[in-house]
Motif scaffolding. Sequence first.
Motif, PDB file in Angstrom:
ATOM      1  N   LYS A   2       0.854  -1.195   0.000  1.00  0.00           N
ATOM      2  CA  LYS A   2       0.000   0.000   0.000  1.00  0.00           C
ATOM      3  C   LYS A   2       0.886   1.239   0.000  1.00  0.00           C
ATOM      4  N   ASP A  16      -4.072   6.274  -8.397  1.00  0.00           N
ATOM      5  CA  ASP A  16      -4.321   6.097  -6.970  1.00  0.00           C
ATOM      6  C   ASP A  16      -5.486   5.132  -6.784  1.00  0.00           C
ATOM      7  N   GLN A  17      -5.430   4.330  -5.736  1.00  0.00           N
ATOM      8  CA  GLN A  17      -6.478   3.361  -5.418  1.00  0.00           C
ATOM      9  C   GLN A  17      -6.712   2.381  -6.573  1.00  0.00           C
TER      10      GLN A  17
END
Length: 57
Positions: A2, A16-17
């Motif tokens: 992460k 992102d994500q």
Amino acid sequence: MKDNKKILVKKWGLADQNQDIVIVDKEGKVVFYKAGKLSPKEQERALAILTEKIQND
């Protein structure tokens, strides 16, 4: 892993994500990259690359 500090998002331009798979060799060269979920064929290729790198290093 992460990326809580968004280092790869900022420096490498990764989304992102998102699920990004990056395999880097011991010299720091990217030897495999895939954005998003891996297909079964891509999973086999990534595993083969990891196996080869582990056996040869």
